[in-house]
Design an enzyme around this catalytic site. Structure first.
Site, PDB file in Angstrom:
ATOM      1  N   ASP A   9       2.935 -23.269  21.828  1.00 24.92           N
ATOM      2  CA  ASP A   9       3.239 -23.813  20.504  1.00 24.92           C
ATOM      3  C   ASP A   9       3.296 -25.342  20.585  1.00 24.92           C
ATOM      4  O   ASP A   9       3.863 -25.911  21.519  1.00 24.92           O
ATOM      5  CB  ASP A   9       4.577 -23.258  20.001  1.00 24.92           C
ATOM      6  N   ILE A  10       2.716 -26.002  19.595  1.00 22.62           N
ATOM      7  CA  ILE A  10       2.631 -27.464  19.586  1.00 22.62           C
ATOM      8  C   ILE A  10       4.003 -28.099  19.349  1.00 22.62           C
ATOM      9  O   ILE A  10       4.220 -29.267  19.691  1.00 22.62           O
ATOM     10  CB  ILE A  10       1.607 -27.905  18.509  1.00 22.62           C
ATOM     11  N   ASN A  63       7.111 -13.849  12.282  1.00 23.16           N
ATOM     12  CA  ASN A  63       7.549 -14.263  10.956  1.00 23.16           C
ATOM     13  C   ASN A  63       6.533 -13.780   9.921  1.00 23.16           C
ATOM     14  O   ASN A  63       5.322 -13.909  10.125  1.00 23.16           O
ATOM     15  CB  ASN A  63       7.666 -15.789  10.897  1.00 23.16           C
ATOM     16  N   GLY A  98       9.615 -17.198   6.945  1.00 24.32           N
ATOM     17  CA  GLY A  98       9.365 -18.523   7.525  1.00 24.32           C
ATOM     18  C   GLY A  98       7.971 -18.680   8.101  1.00 24.32           C
ATOM     19  O   GLY A  98       7.740 -19.564   8.932  1.00 24.32           O
ATOM     20  N   HIS A 127       0.726 -14.065  14.142  1.00 21.83           N
ATOM     21  CA  HIS A 127       1.048 -14.561  15.479  1.00 21.83           C
ATOM     22  C   HIS A 127       2.418 -14.067  15.889  1.00 21.83           C
ATOM     23  O   HIS A 127       3.334 -13.968  15.068  1.00 21.83           O
ATOM     24  CB  HIS A 127       0.998 -16.095  15.534  1.00 21.83           C
ATOM     25  N   LEU A 128       2.528 -13.797  17.161  1.00 18.88           N
ATOM     26  CA  LEU A 128       3.801 -13.382  17.746  1.00 18.88           C
ATOM     27  C   LEU A 128       4.329 -14.551  18.571  1.00 18.88           C
ATOM     28  O   LEU A 128       3.611 -15.090  19.426  1.00 18.88           O
ATOM     29  CB  LEU A 128       3.585 -12.133  18.614  1.00 18.88           C
ATOM     30  N   HIS A 129       5.548 -14.956  18.282  1.00 17.89           N
ATOM     31  CA  HIS A 129       6.194 -16.010  19.083  1.00 17.89           C
ATOM     32  C   HIS A 129       6.831 -15.370  20.311  1.00 17.89           C
ATOM     33  O   HIS A 129       7.568 -14.377  20.189  1.00 17.89           O
ATOM     34  CB  HIS A 129       7.324 -16.686  18.293  1.00 17.89           C
TER      35      HIS A 129
HETATM   36  P1  AMP Z   1       5.276 -19.674  11.849  1.00 15.40           P
HETATM   37  O1  AMP Z   1       6.259 -20.650  11.258  1.00 15.40           O
HETATM   38  O2  AMP Z   1       5.882 -18.384  12.312  1.00 15.40           O
HETATM   39  O3  AMP Z   1       4.081 -19.458  10.932  1.00 15.40           O
HETATM   40  O4  AMP Z   1       4.746 -20.348  13.182  1.00 15.40           O
HETATM   41  C1  AMP Z   1       3.659 -21.215  13.220  1.00 15.40           C
HETATM   42  C2  AMP Z   1       3.772 -21.944  14.512  1.00 15.40           C
HETATM   43  O5  AMP Z   1       2.525 -22.563  14.788  1.00 15.40           O
HETATM   44  C3  AMP Z   1       4.829 -23.041  14.529  1.00 15.40           C
HETATM   45  O6  AMP Z   1       5.787 -22.767  15.547  1.00 15.40           O
HETATM   46  C4  AMP Z   1       4.021 -24.308  14.816  1.00 15.40           C
HETATM   47  O7  AMP Z   1       4.711 -25.211  15.647  1.00 15.40           O
HETATM   48  C5  AMP Z   1       2.784 -23.743  15.478  1.00 15.40           C
HETATM   49  N1  AMP Z   1       1.588 -24.572  15.384  1.00 15.40           N
HETATM   50  C6  AMP Z   1       1.107 -25.202  14.297  1.00 15.40           C
HETATM   51  N2  AMP Z   1      -0.031 -25.846  14.588  1.00 15.40           N
HETATM   52  C7  AMP Z   1      -0.277 -25.611  15.904  1.00 15.40           C
HETATM   53  C8  AMP Z   1      -1.309 -26.019  16.804  1.00 15.40           C
HETATM   54  N3  AMP Z   1      -2.339 -26.805  16.412  1.00 15.40           N
HETATM   55  N4  AMP Z   1      -1.229 -25.609  18.087  1.00 15.40           N
HETATM   56  C9  AMP Z   1      -0.202 -24.835  18.497  1.00 15.40           C
HETATM   57  N5  AMP Z   1       0.781 -24.412  17.694  1.00 15.40           N
HETATM   58  C10 AMP Z   1       0.760 -24.804  16.411  1.00 15.40           C
END
Ligand code: AMP
Ligand code: ZN
Length: 116
Positions: A32-33, A89, A95, A102-104
């Site tokens: 995650d960025i 999410n 959120g 995507h799975l965190h």
């Molecule tokens: P969500 O809020 O569950 O939709 O999570 C989206 C996630 O994507 C967040 O934790 C962001 O930090 C992450 N994210 C957004 N852009 C990027 C990117 N270019 N590379 C990696 N992670 C990203």
């Protein structure tokens, strides 16, 4: 199928760079960025699916595969003994900010419960 304006589809195609930790025919995992924990990896299907709410019966194997990939990454990242969290999410109240399922995978510190 990729969705043209989708950020994570662009990561799948390599149009946007990412710190990839795992890839196979169906699943990609990258850091995650904006990490919320010392280890914060996103595990995604390469196929574009908007969210868990868009998942159908035909995705049963894919969803199981995503979970097992998360487990393997957790092990590889050394999170086995301490534990970790997986989160998906969904939608506005969940959120979700990126509309590609995507799975965190979060670990490396004690995580509070419930989340805010
Ligand atoms: P969500 O809020 O569950 O939709 O999570 C989206 C996630 O994507 C967040 O934790 C962001 O930090 C992450 N994210 C957004 N852009 C990027 C990117 N270019 N590379 C990696 N992670 C990203
Ligand atoms: Zn997508």
């Amino acid at each position: 199928m990729v969705a043209k304006e989708c950020l994570f589809c662009k990561i799948v195609t390599g149009d946007i760079p990412a710190d990839v930790v795992y890839s196979d025919d169906d699943v990609l995992a990258f850091r995650d960025i904006n990490p919320r924990a010392p280890i914060h990896v996103l595990v995604i299907p390469k196929e574009h699916l908007d969210s868990l709410a868009s998942v159908a019966d035909e995705h049963r194997d894919l969803m199981g595969h995503i979970m097992l990939v998360a487990r393997e990454i957790a092990k590889d990242e050394g999170l086995g003994p301490s534990g970790y969290r997986t989160v998906i999410n969904v939608g506005v109240d969940g959120g979700q900010t990126v509309q590609h399922l995507h799975l965190h995978l979060l670990g490396g510190r004690a995580l509070r419960w419930p989340p805010g």
